[in-house]
Motif scaffolding. Sequence first.
Motif, PDB file in Angstrom:
ATOM      1  N   THR A  27       0.847  -1.205   0.000  1.00 48.29           N
ATOM      2  CA  THR A  27       0.000   0.000   0.000  1.00 48.29           C
ATOM      3  C   THR A  27       0.878   1.248   0.000  1.00 48.29           C
ATOM      4  O   THR A  27       1.944   1.266   0.619  1.00 48.29           O
ATOM      5  N   SER A  28       0.395   2.296  -0.672  1.00 52.32           N
ATOM      6  CA  SER A  28       1.175   3.534  -0.744  1.00 52.32           C
ATOM      7  C   SER A  28       1.256   4.218   0.623  1.00 52.32           C
ATOM      8  O   SER A  28       2.150   5.019   0.866  1.00 52.32           O
ATOM      9  N   PHE A  29       0.347   3.914   1.531  1.00 52.98           N
ATOM     10  CA  PHE A  29       0.366   4.446   2.893  1.00 52.98           C
ATOM     11  C   PHE A  29       1.443   3.757   3.742  1.00 52.98           C
ATOM     12  O   PHE A  29       1.785   4.207   4.826  1.00 52.98           O
ATOM     13  N   GLN A  30       1.909   2.588   3.269  1.00 52.85           N
ATOM     14  CA  GLN A  30       2.832   1.725   4.016  1.00 52.85           C
ATOM     15  C   GLN A  30       2.246   1.354   5.374  1.00 52.85           C
ATOM     16  O   GLN A  30       2.922   1.388   6.413  1.00 52.85           O
ATOM     17  N   ILE A  31       0.956   1.030   5.336  1.00 47.28           N
ATOM     18  CA  ILE A  31       0.209   0.648   6.539  1.00 47.28           C
ATOM     19  C   ILE A  31      -0.596  -0.602   6.201  1.00 47.28           C
ATOM     20  O   ILE A  31      -1.096  -0.732   5.080  1.00 47.28           O
ATOM     21  N   GLY A  32      -0.743  -1.498   7.169  1.00 50.56           N
ATOM     22  CA  GLY A  32      -1.614  -2.670   6.962  1.00 50.56           C
ATOM     23  C   GLY A  32      -1.014  -3.934   7.545  1.00 50.56           C
ATOM     24  O   GLY A  32       0.169  -4.226   7.343  1.00 50.56           O
ATOM     25  N   GLY A  33      -1.827  -4.681   8.303  1.00 53.42           N
ATOM     26  CA  GLY A  33      -1.398  -5.959   8.865  1.00 53.42           C
ATOM     27  C   GLY A  33      -1.320  -7.032   7.791  1.00 53.42           C
ATOM     28  O   GLY A  33      -1.440  -6.736   6.597  1.00 53.42           O
ATOM     29  N   THR A  68      -3.212   2.253  -3.765  1.00 53.73           N
ATOM     30  CA  THR A  68      -2.958   3.686  -3.587  1.00 53.73           C
ATOM     31  C   THR A  68      -4.126   4.446  -2.970  1.00 53.73           C
ATOM     32  O   THR A  68      -4.010   5.629  -2.697  1.00 53.73           O
ATOM     33  N   ASN A  69      -5.253   3.777  -2.778  1.00 52.38           N
ATOM     34  CA  ASN A  69      -6.423   4.485  -2.254  1.00 52.38           C
ATOM     35  C   ASN A  69      -6.995   3.742  -1.050  1.00 52.38           C
ATOM     36  O   ASN A  69      -8.167   3.821  -0.759  1.00 52.38           O
ATOM     37  N   MET A 221       5.900  11.698   0.437  1.00 48.36           N
ATOM     38  CA  MET A 221       5.695  10.984   1.709  1.00 48.36           C
ATOM     39  C   MET A 221       4.604   9.927   1.525  1.00 48.36           C
ATOM     40  O   MET A 221       3.690  10.110   0.727  1.00 48.36           O
ATOM     41  N   PRO A 222       4.696   8.805   2.289  1.00 51.04           N
ATOM     42  CA  PRO A 222       3.659   7.778   2.151  1.00 51.04           C
ATOM     43  C   PRO A 222       2.272   8.351   2.443  1.00 51.04           C
ATOM     44  O   PRO A 222       2.072   8.981   3.492  1.00 51.04           O
ATOM     45  N   ASN A 223       1.344   8.177   1.496  1.00 47.54           N
ATOM     46  CA  ASN A 223      -0.012   8.710   1.655  1.00 47.54           C
ATOM     47  C   ASN A 223      -0.963   7.854   0.821  1.00 47.54           C
ATOM     48  O   ASN A 223      -0.519   6.944   0.122  1.00 47.54           O
ATOM     49  N   ALA A 224      -2.259   8.151   0.905  1.00 47.87           N
ATOM     50  CA  ALA A 224      -3.233   7.368   0.122  1.00 47.87           C
ATOM     51  C   ALA A 224      -4.067   8.278  -0.768  1.00 47.87           C
ATOM     52  O   ALA A 224      -5.242   8.023  -1.007  1.00 47.87           O
TER      53      ALA A 224
END
Length: 301
Positions: A27-33, A68-69, A221-224
Motif C-alpha cells: 500500500t502507498s500508505f505503508q500501513i496494513g497488517g 494507492t487508495n 511521503m507515504p499517503n493514500a
Amino acid sequence: MKQQIKQEIKKLVEGEVLFSEPLKKYTSFQIGGPAEVLVTPRDIADLQRLISYLYRCDIPYQVLGNGTNLLISDQGLSKVVIKMTDLFNWFKFKSNQLRAGAGAKLPVIAKKAAERGLSGLEFAAGLPASIGGAVIMNAGAGNLGSIGDLITGVKVISSTGELKQYRRNELDFSYRQSNLQKDEQIIIEVELELIPTDSKTVHNKMQKLFLKRKETQPLTMPNAGCIFKNPTDDSAGRLIDQAGGKGLKVGDAQVSTKHANFIVNLGSASAQDVLDLIGKVKKLVNEQCGVELETEIIYLS
Ligand code: EPU
C-alpha cells in the motif's frame, strides 16, 4: 481459515501463494497488517479457478490493485487477497482505442497516450493507481473529468468465477463511484476511447497538472491520495485548512501541512492512528464549517 483450505489453495493456484504476508508492503500508505493468504494468479484461467473454489467454499476475498487508495486494518485481512498488478499489467493502443489489463499502471498509460496525441487521461499524470482500481472508483481530478467518461467496455470475473463483459450503457459512473463496486466483481480488462488531439497539447496539459500536484501535494511521503471526497462545489482540502486542521497529528499520522486533504505517514503510523485522525478532522470541519465530510479512501478490515 483452516490449514487444509490454505493447502488446497496452494495446490490449486499456479501463481504465487503467500501466507501471513504483511500488506503494508503493498500500500502507498505503508500501513496494513498481514493477509492470511496472498495470491498472485498466473493467468485468467488461474484466477477463475481460484474464484470458483472460493465461491464454492464460501471464503471471502479481496482484490488488491496498486494499493494507492486504501487503508488496511492493523489486524490485517482474514481473507484471500488477490494481487492484480503483476499479471494484468499490459495495454494496447489501436488508433484512439485503448485496451488495458486491470493491473496496468495509469501514469504509464497516460504518458503513452500523450505521446500518441490522445487526450482524456491528462488527470492521471503522476496518479500512481492501477487502471482497474481507477475505473472501479471512477478516479479523476478537479474539472478535468474522470476515467468513467472514457470507458467503452469492461471485462470482469463474477463472484462465481464466470467471465462477463459490460458495454458502456450497462455501466453507471458518478463522482468517485461506479456500479462495478457491487457484487465482488473483479475487473480484468478495460476498454477506453480517447480523443485524438495533438501530442504537444496533451503533453502540456499533463505537465501543468503534474507540476501543480508536485507543488501542492505531499507526493514524496507515504499517503493514500485524497482522504475525503470533495463536497459539491467545494474542496475538502480548503475546508480542513480553513478549520485549522493542517498539521494535526495522531501518533505518526499527520494531516499534511502541504495539502489538508492528505494524511501522511511520518514513519510508523498505524491504521488506527489514521482512523482516529480522520475522526478528529471530520469533527473539526463539522464544528467549524458545518460540513459533514465523507471519506474517499477505502478502509479494509
Ligand atoms: N486548498 C487550500 N488548502 C489546502 C488544500 C487546498 O486552501 O490545504 C484550496 C486550493 O488553494 C484551491 C482549492 O482548495 O483553491 C482546491 O484545491 P486543489 O486544486 O488542490 O484541488 P482539490 O479539490 O483539493 C482535487 C482532487 C485531487 C486532485 C486535484 C487536482 C478530490 C477529492 N481531489 O483536489 O485528487 O489531485 O483536484 O487538482 O477530488 C485524489 O482523488 O486522491 C486526489 C488527490
